[in-house]
Design a protein around this motif. Structure first.
Motif, PDB file in Angstrom:
ATOM      1  N   ARG A  34       0.816  -1.223   0.000  1.00  6.21           N
ATOM      2  CA  ARG A  34       0.000   0.000   0.000  1.00  6.21           C
ATOM      3  C   ARG A  34       0.842   1.263   0.000  1.00  6.21           C
ATOM      4  NH1 ARG A  34      -3.123  -2.962   3.841  1.00  6.21           N
ATOM      5  NH2 ARG A  34      -1.952  -1.922   5.475  1.00  6.21           N
ATOM      6  N   ASP A  35       2.152   1.124   0.258  1.00  4.79           N
ATOM      7  CA  ASP A  35       3.026   2.299   0.362  1.00  4.79           C
ATOM      8  C   ASP A  35       3.941   2.365  -0.857  1.00  4.79           C
ATOM      9  OD1 ASP A  35       5.221   3.997   0.884  1.00  4.79           O
ATOM     10  OD2 ASP A  35       4.958   3.730   3.047  1.00  4.79           O
ATOM     11  N   GLU A  36       3.611   3.305  -1.760  1.00  6.03           N
ATOM     12  CA  GLU A  36       4.347   3.430  -3.025  1.00  6.03           C
ATOM     13  C   GLU A  36       5.863   3.451  -2.853  1.00  6.03           C
ATOM     14  OE1 GLU A  36       3.562   6.722  -6.058  1.00  6.03           O
ATOM     15  OE2 GLU A  36       1.621   6.387  -5.040  1.00  6.03           O
ATOM     16  N   THR A  37       6.339   4.303  -1.940  1.00  5.87           N
ATOM     17  CA  THR A  37       7.779   4.468  -1.742  1.00  5.87           C
ATOM     18  C   THR A  37       8.409   3.162  -1.261  1.00  5.87           C
ATOM     19  OG1 THR A  37       7.331   6.732  -1.090  1.00  5.87           O
ATOM     20  CG2 THR A  37       9.536   5.895  -0.632  1.00  5.87           C
ATOM     21  N   ALA A  38       7.802   2.581  -0.237  1.00  7.10           N
ATOM     22  CA  ALA A  38       8.326   1.328   0.311  1.00  7.10           C
ATOM     23  C   ALA A  38       8.305   0.237  -0.763  1.00  7.10           C
ATOM     24  CB  ALA A  38       7.503   0.896   1.521  1.00  7.10           C
ATOM     25  N   TYR A  39       7.220   0.183  -1.515  1.00  5.43           N
ATOM     26  CA  TYR A  39       7.076  -0.842  -2.548  1.00  5.43           C
ATOM     27  C   TYR A  39       8.161  -0.699  -3.621  1.00  5.43           C
ATOM     28  CZ  TYR A  39       4.840  -4.072  -5.798  1.00  5.43           C
ATOM     29  OH  TYR A  39       4.581  -5.129  -6.616  1.00  5.43           O
ATOM     30  N   ARG A  40       8.402   0.535  -4.033  1.00  5.41           N
ATOM     31  CA  ARG A  40       9.415   0.808  -5.062  1.00  5.41           C
ATOM     32  C   ARG A  40      10.813   0.434  -4.553  1.00  5.41           C
ATOM     33  NH1 ARG A  40      11.590   5.401  -5.475  1.00  5.41           N
ATOM     34  NH2 ARG A  40       9.855   6.465  -4.471  1.00  5.41           N
ATOM     35  N   LEU A  41      11.141   0.861  -3.332  1.00  2.00           N
ATOM     36  CA  LEU A  41      12.449   0.529  -2.741  1.00  2.00           C
ATOM     37  C   LEU A  41      12.625  -0.992  -2.652  1.00  2.00           C
ATOM     38  CD1 LEU A  41      12.735   3.030   0.264  1.00  2.00           C
ATOM     39  CD2 LEU A  41      14.259   2.911  -1.734  1.00  2.00           C
ATOM     40  N   PHE A  42      11.561  -1.644  -2.238  1.00  2.00           N
ATOM     41  CA  PHE A  42      11.638  -3.090  -2.033  1.00  2.00           C
ATOM     42  C   PHE A  42      11.822  -3.853  -3.342  1.00  2.00           C
ATOM     43  CE2 PHE A  42       9.775  -7.325  -1.353  1.00  2.00           C
ATOM     44  CZ  PHE A  42      10.555  -7.749  -0.305  1.00  2.00           C
ATOM     45  N   THR A  43      11.016  -3.519  -4.340  1.00  2.00           N
ATOM     46  CA  THR A  43      11.130  -4.244  -5.611  1.00  2.00           C
ATOM     47  C   THR A  43      12.478  -3.940  -6.279  1.00  2.00           C
ATOM     48  OG1 THR A  43       9.814  -2.508  -6.652  1.00  2.00           O
ATOM     49  CG2 THR A  43       8.671  -4.542  -6.116  1.00  2.00           C
ATOM     50  N   ASN A  44      12.939  -2.701  -6.125  1.00  2.00           N
ATOM     51  CA  ASN A  44      14.239  -2.332  -6.682  1.00  2.00           C
ATOM     52  C   ASN A  44      15.346  -3.175  -6.030  1.00  2.00           C
ATOM     53  OD1 ASN A  44      16.215  -0.799  -8.087  1.00  2.00           O
ATOM     54  ND2 ASN A  44      16.545   0.434  -6.234  1.00  2.00           N
ATOM     55  N   PHE A  45      15.314  -3.252  -4.699  1.00  2.00           N
ATOM     56  CA  PHE A  45      16.306  -4.027  -3.963  1.00  2.00           C
ATOM     57  C   PHE A  45      16.250  -5.508  -4.354  1.00  2.00           C
ATOM     58  CE2 PHE A  45      17.261  -6.376   0.098  1.00  2.00           C
ATOM     59  CZ  PHE A  45      18.630  -6.260  -0.002  1.00  2.00           C
ATOM     60  N   ARG A  46      15.044  -6.031  -4.438  1.00  2.00           N
ATOM     61  CA  ARG A  46      14.875  -7.449  -4.771  1.00  2.00           C
ATOM     62  C   ARG A  46      15.373  -7.759  -6.186  1.00  2.00           C
ATOM     63  NH1 ARG A  46       8.963  -9.741  -4.504  1.00  2.00           N
ATOM     64  NH2 ARG A  46       8.975  -8.295  -6.249  1.00  2.00           N
TER      65      ARG A  46
END
Ligand SMILES: [Ca+2]
Ligand SMILES: [Ca+2]
Lengths: 117, 117
Positions: A34-46
């Motif tokens: 639900r959190d755009e920023t967190a989601y983007r950081l996470f998928t980028n890291f993964r």
């Protein structure tokens, strides 16, 4: 696999699914989604992690820039509260699953140990 | 780990231990242990395997003679009736354990899949 083993394994699966550790982890994933920023950081890291892992597996050269990039992504991930929470819960869940794995491997390990003696 | 998960994991461990697959494997190991020739072939093969595995893990060079040696040991092992039986039962047991592992990993896998969608 015998029916008894199958029934017990399924019971264990249900107990994992309804455990508070798993439910908390699920909620943490939903919070990240639900959190755009967190989601983007996470998928980028993964994605970075997966690319490095693939290179390791195939023996391809890992560039210093790629290591640096992964370290930066990791730092950003740890600074994000929702992601830090997610990673804590991930670790807890993976400890539970590893404990279960150890328990179910005991018969075979004992057999191997007694054979090696 | 919650008490319920622990109790279920222990029940599963007991069920594995008393399963006919595990009991047959145990008997096959005892038969090999009582047979000097089979025991010698088996430990020789296992030691070669471990040495090659160690070399792989540390990135040390594996010599063509070593591969040949391992292949010969494998062929001798397969020709021995008690060892052939042991390996068949080993495979069956490892399939059972892998099925159990797959079942208990389902909740986490579903969570990851739904997150990646
Ligand atoms: Ca937002
Ligand atoms: Ca003998």
């Amino acid at each position: 696999m015998s029916n008894q083993l199958y029934v017990l394994a399924e019971q264990l699966e249900q107990a994992i699914r309804t455990s508070s550790d798993f439910q908390q982890l699920k909620q943490a994933y939903e919070a990240v989604r639900r959190d755009e920023t967190a989601y983007r950081l996470f998928t980028n890291f993964r994605n970075l992690q997966m690319r490095l892992h693939e290179k390791q597996m195939t023996g391809a050269e890992i560039l210093p820039e790629e290591i640096e990039q992964a370290q930066k992504a990791m730092a950003l991930t740890q600074q994000n509260e929702k992601l830090a929470q997610l990673m804590t819960l991930e670790q807890r869940m993976s400890m539970v699953l590893s404990d279960i794995q150890q328990i179910t491997m005991k018969p075979l390990e004992e057999l191997y140990r007694s054979f090696a003696e």
